[in-house]
Design a protein around this motif. Structure first.
Motif, short mmCIF file in Angstrom:
data_model
loop_
_atom_site.label_atom_id
_atom_site.label_comp_id
_atom_site.label_asym_id
_atom_site.label_seq_id
_atom_site.Cartn_x
_atom_site.Cartn_y
_atom_site.Cartn_z
N VAL A 29 -10.91 9.65 3.20
CA VAL A 29 -11.41 8.39 2.23
C VAL A 29 -10.13 7.57 2.04
CG1 VAL A 29 -11.97 7.84 -0.01
CG2 VAL A 29 -13.15 10.07 0.74
N LEU A 30 -8.80 8.15 2.09
CA LEU A 30 -7.71 7.67 2.09
C LEU A 30 -7.22 6.76 3.46
CD1 LEU A 30 -5.35 10.09 0.50
CD2 LEU A 30 -6.21 8.16 -0.51
N LEU A 31 -7.79 7.39 4.50
CA LEU A 31 -7.54 6.71 5.67
C LEU A 31 -8.22 5.66 6.22
CD1 LEU A 31 -6.84 9.76 8.16
CD2 LEU A 31 -5.17 8.09 7.35
N SER A 32 -9.38 5.36 5.05
CA SER A 32 -10.24 4.27 5.29
C SER A 32 -9.60 3.03 4.61
CB SER A 32 -11.73 4.38 4.54
OG SER A 32 -11.51 4.54 3.26
N ALA A 33 -8.57 3.40 3.86
CA ALA A 33 -7.81 2.47 2.84
C ALA A 33 -6.57 1.97 3.56
CB ALA A 33 -7.80 2.60 1.47
N VAL A 34 -5.71 2.97 4.05
CA VAL A 34 -4.37 2.98 4.52
C VAL A 34 -4.36 3.58 6.04
CG1 VAL A 34 -3.41 2.82 2.26
CG2 VAL A 34 -3.66 5.10 3.37
N SER A 35 -3.34 3.19 6.69
CA SER A 35 -3.35 3.69 7.97
C SER A 35 -2.44 5.10 7.73
CB SER A 35 -2.27 2.90 8.97
OG SER A 35 -0.96 2.93 8.37
N LYS A 89 0.57 -1.01 -0.08
CA LYS A 89 -0.29 -0.20 -0.05
C LYS A 89 0.88 1.19 0.15
CE LYS A 89 -4.06 -2.05 2.15
NZ LYS A 89 -5.23 -1.82 3.21
#
Lengths: 466, 330
Positions: free
Chosen positions: A280-286, A3
């Protein structure tokens, strides 16, 4: 890790794949190239032809004639031609060709020779009798040119001292002269008058002492020779200019790459926050994966710039047949210290980007970064003149400043011992660790924080509480 | 056979400075359920969702998401549409959706085709190569919803998904959420418009000032709150409402324009009262109405003492100067 690399790839493409970036990265070498070609040509534009009178009060009666002979237009032109030939001699052959000054046969060279003959100052030397006082003579310098010669105003007044040629009895030193000039007189004319006075007075003194000037000049003249640098690749003319420029160029390259990619990192982080895409990004990556990806992506952007400009620099050195001046190990060190400086400053800039709501708010928080960036410029001269001074050695171990300082030192004539380089790398790595630690904590909190822009103290508080 | 739980929250608490945003919250969402989290602005819904997603860390308490102690370990199986949502303006729609899918490890040869199908499904066929900034706000919101489901998640968390959508797109979004739910996806969504929850979910959780005040099936809530109001519109607009106040079984009459609301007396049987009312004044319309979720919410809230220092309904959350992130405000 996958990621992180995906975020890094997007960051790189979104920055380096834009027209603005590609144009921006090409503009700098283009501007430098154009300046190299245009400035010599512009410098050769005909200087304005100056005409006027130089009044001389010469109680010795032995100086004015020499000055008049020295300032004859033909002699001025001859001296300038000789100076031009000396300058041409000192210039690298490739640059001489590139700037169109390829010898007397070159178009620019011909132009220079022509302009030197035609545009020299035409100065008329007028000797004033002792009956006119100095104060009265000075008035002509402030008045407009008289009607009978409107194009030839009074430009200067030279008052030769009584003892300029022959010492007063019992005195150790000779007298000299006073020079008064009209306001805004061209400095080249003043220099010509000063040189002429020196030449004329020295001639008069030698004659007074009964010495042969030609013989004395022959005895006191030793031709200046060009040194030749001996390297493993062979022998070549020493290029003092390049020797001095290379350390500065390497440091500037390092600074530019770090600052540009750091600035991009700051901008894209602020944009993601302003666009509200960050959650939105933080829902996919830490947050850590996001920060690491962004830092890596912009690291690659900076590396691309570094490689491009370094490549152009190497081509330039190759053109000037001076490639031997650059030690290949320096390129390796440049990459290592770019990594250390970028990760220290870049992580800090990512943290700032995450904490603010818009770019304007980031300016205040950028002060420490700007301070770090300014110091190498301020200390460039003292460090390059004395690369092993206490100041230079001490700054080498202060991250992230050390990366810039040691590049200057490594490229200098007296590079630091290996242990200092290794210690600088270790100090830089510690700086990177501290900066990443700080950034990671601020980044996590700052990303979702909107509203009042934080101060530097708030960032420190977040880092401690994070 | 017991259904495993998709989300389990135990004693979750989050404070921002002096403000308690979420107060000791317990919640269990079984797999395959469709839960609505309702409550006014500033109730703590977004903070709760962010803690579920591990975007914020709780001060206290434990949680489990899709069987993992942190959503970070299950991110690839979660779809999330945040309240504060955005797009990369300069990125092309197809690229953005593919990027989001790949970030959730949903790569593969069929990805582009799937993105095209989805775009067709939400009436956005042909925008794949447009930049996100070229889309209208409503279109952008639909793309954002696609970004939340394009990787086929097992848990879908939607924070105020209907905000800013026109009625046509609200209906489309409801259909899409229902489709995902039918596919077996666990859905948790928050809204401050309670009618949306009534239309969509089968289980409702109400949060007020950071505390859970209701956690029940919608059908059970309706069963508990039996209809006690009759809406009446007289055939003759000149008829006087006072006549109905004298009808046995009617406790109170309130008039709003042409509509009269009759509150039933505690022991009155609705069927008899409706017959008597219709006999007293000929009706154009007479209807026994259920209490809305909004009515239920106000009934619960008004019965509670205002003892806590949490945010009042409609008030903003903690400010941005505390030690932790405040709820994002546009």
């Amino acid at each position: 890790m996958k990621k992180v690399l995906r975020v890094a790839k997007r960051e790189f493409v979104a920055t380096a794949g834009t027209k603005a970036f590609i144009l921006g990265i090409l503009v700098l070498p283009l501007v430098i190239g154009v300046l190299m070609l245009v400035i010599p040509r512009m410098a050769m534009e005909d200087p304005p032809a100056i005409e006027g009178r130089v009044a001389v009060i010469d109680p010795t009666g032995r100086v004015a004639a020499g000055l008049s002979a020295y300032l004859e237009p033909a002699r001025i032109a001859q001296r300038r031609r000789q100076a031009f030939e000396r300058m041409q001699e000192a210039m690298p052959p490739a640059l001489r060709t590139a700037s169109g000054m390829g010898g007397r046969g070159g178009s620019a060279g011909r132009k220079v020779a022509g302009s030197l003959a035609g545009a020299v100052p035409r100065l008329e030397i007028v000797t004033i009798g002792a009956g006119i006082g100095v104060e009265q003579a000075k008035q002509a310098l402030t008045a407009a040119a008289p009607q009978e010669r409107p194009a030839r105003p009074d430009l200067a007044l030279v008052v030769v001292h009584q003892d300029a040629v022959q010492r007063q009895p019992g005195a150790d030193r000779f007298g000299t002269y006073d020079l008064f000039v009209r306001a805004k007189l061209d400095d080249r004319v003043i220099e010509e008058i000063q040189d002429g006075m020196r030449d004329s007075i020295v001639g008069a003194r030698l004659s007074q002492a009964g010495l042969d000037r030609t013989q004395i000049e022959a005895l006191t003249t030793v031709g200046r020779v060009k040194s030749r640098t001996v390297t493993a690749q062979g022998e070549g003319r020493t290029n003092e200019v390049l020797n001095r420029l290379i350390p500065m160029a390497l440091m500037a390259l390092l600074l530019m790459s770090v600052l540009t990619s750091g600035q991009y990192l700051l901008t894209t982080t602020v944009e993601e926050k302003t666009n509200r895409v960050v959650e939105v990004l933080l829902s996919a990556v830490s947050p850590m994966e996001l920060m690491a990806g962004k830092i890596l992506g912009q690291f690659a952007v900076g590396l691309l710039m570094l490689a491009l400009y370094l490549g152009l620099g190497l081509i330039a050195l190759l053109t000037f047949a001076s490639l031997g001046l650059l030690d290949p190990a320096l390129i390796l060190f440049l990459a290592v210290f770019y990594l250390l400086a970028y990760f220290s400053l870049g992580a800090f800039m990512a943290a700032i980007g995450s904490a603010v709501n818009e770019m304007r708010e980031a300016q205040g928080l950028m002060m420490p970064v700007m301070f770090v960036v300014m110091i190498p410029w301020l200390l460039w001269l003292p460090i390059s003149r004395d690369p092993n001074s206490l100041l230079a050695v001490a700054l080498t171990f202060v991250p992230p400043l050390g990366s810039f300082v040691i590049m200057l030192r490594l490229a200098s004539s007296t590079p630091p011992p290996l242990w200092q380089t290794l210690l600088a790398i270790a100090a830089g790595a510690a700086g990177v660790w501290a900066s990443l630690w700080f950034a990671a904590r601020v980044f996590r909190i700052g990303l979702l924080m909107y509203g009042k822009p934080p101060s530097l103290a708030t960032l420190v508080r977040w880092a401690r509480s994070g | 056979m017991t259904v495993p739980d998709a989300i389990v929250l135990r004693g979750l608490r989050k404070t921002f400075g002096e403000t308690v945003a979420v107060r000791d919250l317990d919640l269990v969402v079984p797999e395959g359920a469709l839960y609505g989290v309702i409550g006014p602005n500033g109730a703590g819904k977004t903070t709760t969702i962010r803690m579920i997603l591990s975007i914020l860390l709780p001060d206290r308490g434990a949680l489990s998401v899709l069987g993992r102690p942190s959503a970070l370990e299950a991110k690839d199986r979660i779809g999330y549409l945040p309240e504060e949502r955005g797009l990369y303006k300069r990125m092309r729609v197809g690229q953005f959706l593919a990027y989001m899918a790949r970030l959730k490890s949903a790569d593969g040869p069929g990805l582009q085709a799937r993105i095209r199908q989805w775009l067709e499904r939400i009436d956005l066929g042909g925008v794949e190569h447009k930049r996100c900034e070229e889309l209208s706000k409503g279109m952008q919101q639909k793309v954002q919803f696609l970004a939340a489901i394009v990787h086929r998640p097992a848990l879908l968390v939607l924070d105020e998904p209907f905000a800013g959508l026109d009625p046509v797109n609200q209906r489309l979004l409801r259909e899409l959420v229902t489709e995902e739910h039918r596919r077996g996806v666990t859905v948790l969504f928050s809204t401050h418009i309670m009618a949306h929850a009534e239309q969509l979910c089968d289980h409702v959780v109400m949060i007020h000032r950071g505390e859970k005040v209701l956690d029940d099936r919608l059908s059970d809530i309706r069963a508990r709150h039996v209809p006690r109001t009759v809406v009446f519109e007289p055939l003759d607009p000149a008829a006087a409402a006072e006549a109905l106040a004298r009808v046995p079984g009617v406790a109170r009459v309130s008039v709003t324009g042409r509509t009269w609301e009759l509150a039933l007396a505690p022991d009155a049987a609705p069927a008899s009262v409706i017959q008597r009312v219709a006999a007293a004044i000929p009706p154009a319309r007479v209807e026994l109405t259920r209490p809305s979720l909004e009515d239920v919410f106000f009934r619960i809230v008004s019965a509670r003492p205002a003892e806590h220092g949490g945010a009042a309904p409609g008030a903003g959350a903690a400010g941005g100067s505390g030690a932790g992130p405040a709820e994002a405000r546009p």
